[in-house]
Enzyme design. Structure first.
Site, PDB file in Angstrom:
ATOM      1  N   VAL A  34       0.833  -1.199   0.000  1.00 46.10           N
ATOM      2  CA  VAL A  34       0.000   0.000   0.000  1.00 46.10           C
ATOM      3  C   VAL A  34       0.874   1.258   0.000  1.00 46.10           C
ATOM      4  O   VAL A  34       0.615   2.207  -0.733  1.00 46.10           O
ATOM      5  CB  VAL A  34      -0.930   0.012   1.249  1.00 46.10           C
ATOM      6  CG1 VAL A  34      -1.630   1.349   1.405  1.00 46.10           C
ATOM      7  CG2 VAL A  34      -1.940  -1.105   1.165  1.00 46.10           C
ATOM      8  N   ASP A  35       1.908   1.256   0.815  1.00 43.03           N
ATOM      9  CA  ASP A  35       2.806   2.411   0.943  1.00 43.03           C
ATOM     10  C   ASP A  35       3.403   2.788  -0.416  1.00 43.03           C
ATOM     11  O   ASP A  35       3.337   3.942  -0.851  1.00 43.03           O
ATOM     12  CB  ASP A  35       3.912   2.071   1.951  1.00 43.03           C
ATOM     13  CG  ASP A  35       4.690   3.280   2.438  1.00 43.03           C
ATOM     14  OD1 ASP A  35       4.270   4.425   2.204  1.00 43.03           O
ATOM     15  OD2 ASP A  35       5.735   3.066   3.075  1.00 43.03           O
ATOM     16  N   SER A 122      -1.043  -3.476   8.606  1.00 42.66           N
ATOM     17  CA  SER A 122      -0.167  -4.509   9.200  1.00 42.66           C
ATOM     18  C   SER A 122      -0.426  -5.940   8.741  1.00 42.66           C
ATOM     19  O   SER A 122       0.244  -6.856   9.201  1.00 42.66           O
ATOM     20  CB  SER A 122      -0.196  -4.468  10.737  1.00 42.66           C
ATOM     21  OG  SER A 122       0.569  -3.383  11.206  1.00 42.66           O
ATOM     22  N   THR A 123      -1.379  -6.166   7.819  1.00 44.85           N
ATOM     23  CA  THR A 123      -1.704  -7.551   7.458  1.00 44.85           C
ATOM     24  C   THR A 123      -0.893  -8.088   6.283  1.00 44.85           C
ATOM     25  O   THR A 123      -0.997  -9.266   5.959  1.00 44.85           O
ATOM     26  CB  THR A 123      -3.203  -7.709   7.119  1.00 44.85           C
ATOM     27  OG1 THR A 123      -3.510  -6.888   5.988  1.00 44.85           O
ATOM     28  CG2 THR A 123      -4.068  -7.350   8.298  1.00 44.85           C
ATOM     29  N   TYR A 126       3.900  -7.159   7.305  1.00 45.73           N
ATOM     30  CA  TYR A 126       4.040  -7.137   8.771  1.00 45.73           C
ATOM     31  C   TYR A 126       3.370  -8.336   9.446  1.00 45.73           C
ATOM     32  O   TYR A 126       3.432  -8.493  10.650  1.00 45.73           O
ATOM     33  CB  TYR A 126       3.496  -5.826   9.340  1.00 45.73           C
ATOM     34  CG  TYR A 126       4.381  -4.615   9.082  1.00 45.73           C
ATOM     35  CD1 TYR A 126       5.519  -4.672   8.278  1.00 45.73           C
ATOM     36  CD2 TYR A 126       4.058  -3.395   9.662  1.00 45.73           C
ATOM     37  CE1 TYR A 126       6.312  -3.564   8.060  1.00 45.73           C
ATOM     38  CE2 TYR A 126       4.865  -2.271   9.444  1.00 45.73           C
ATOM     39  CZ  TYR A 126       5.988  -2.361   8.645  1.00 45.73           C
ATOM     40  OH  TYR A 126       6.760  -1.255   8.432  1.00 45.73           O
TER      41      TYR A 126
END
Length: 176
Positions: A34-35, A122-123, A126
């Site tokens: 996403v980032d 976070s999924t 991470y």
């Protein structure tokens, strides 16, 4: 006024909202998932704004959030938040993930945001368990919305069918 909670499957960089949330890393300089997609779609203005924040405060801690321009995205702001890396639940990851959502919502309210879109924080890389992450996300947002504020719509944007189904079930099972 009741805030509408919804889930959609798609690409968060294509969502029209006052603010979209970026699952960032502590450096704020972009990354994968996403980032990387948000930085790519939003253009160099987002990275420049992130660099200014880094120069001022040295990045963003896990569970915290910062706000920047949205560059070329169909939004006013990008709220960058850093979710925790899953470490088997031994490092207070659940609290840190809830803080990432809570601090993003707080920043949105402080900036007059009425519509906000969240990815599944976070999924990915991470490795936060998707079921736990979804429960924390929905519960934290619902709890935050108990207080009056500017938010009219909160959208959970899921990239994959598994997360979409999980959020759809959580939102259906407990009316917002």
């Amino acid at each position: 006024m009741q805030t509408h909670l919804e889930v959609m499957k798609g690409d968060i960089t294509k969502v029209k909202a006052d603010a979209i949330v970026n699952a960032a890393n502590t450096s704020l300089l972009g990354g994968g998932g996403v980032d990387g997609a948000i930085h790519k779609a939003g253009g160099p203005q987002i990275l420049e704004a992130c660099r200014e924040i880094r120069n001022r405060q040295g990045g963003c801690k896990v569970g915290e959030a910062v706000i920047t321009t949205a560059g070329n995205l169909d939004a006013k702001f990008v709220i960058h938040t850093v979710g925790p890396v899953w470490n088997g639940g031994k490092s207070d990851e659940e609290t840190l993930l809830a803080n990432a959502y809570r601090n993003s919502l707080r920043l949105a309210q402080e900036n007059g945001v009425t519509t906000i879109a969240f990815p599944n924080i976070s999924t990915g890389i991470y490795r936060f368990p998707k079921d736990k992450a979804a429960e924390i996300a929905v519960a934290t947002v619902r709890e935050f919305l108990q207080e009056p504020g500017t938010l009219e719509r909160v959208t959970f944007v899921c990239f994959d069918e598994e997360n979409y189904q999980r959020y759809a079930d959580l939102l259906k099972n407990a009316s917002s």
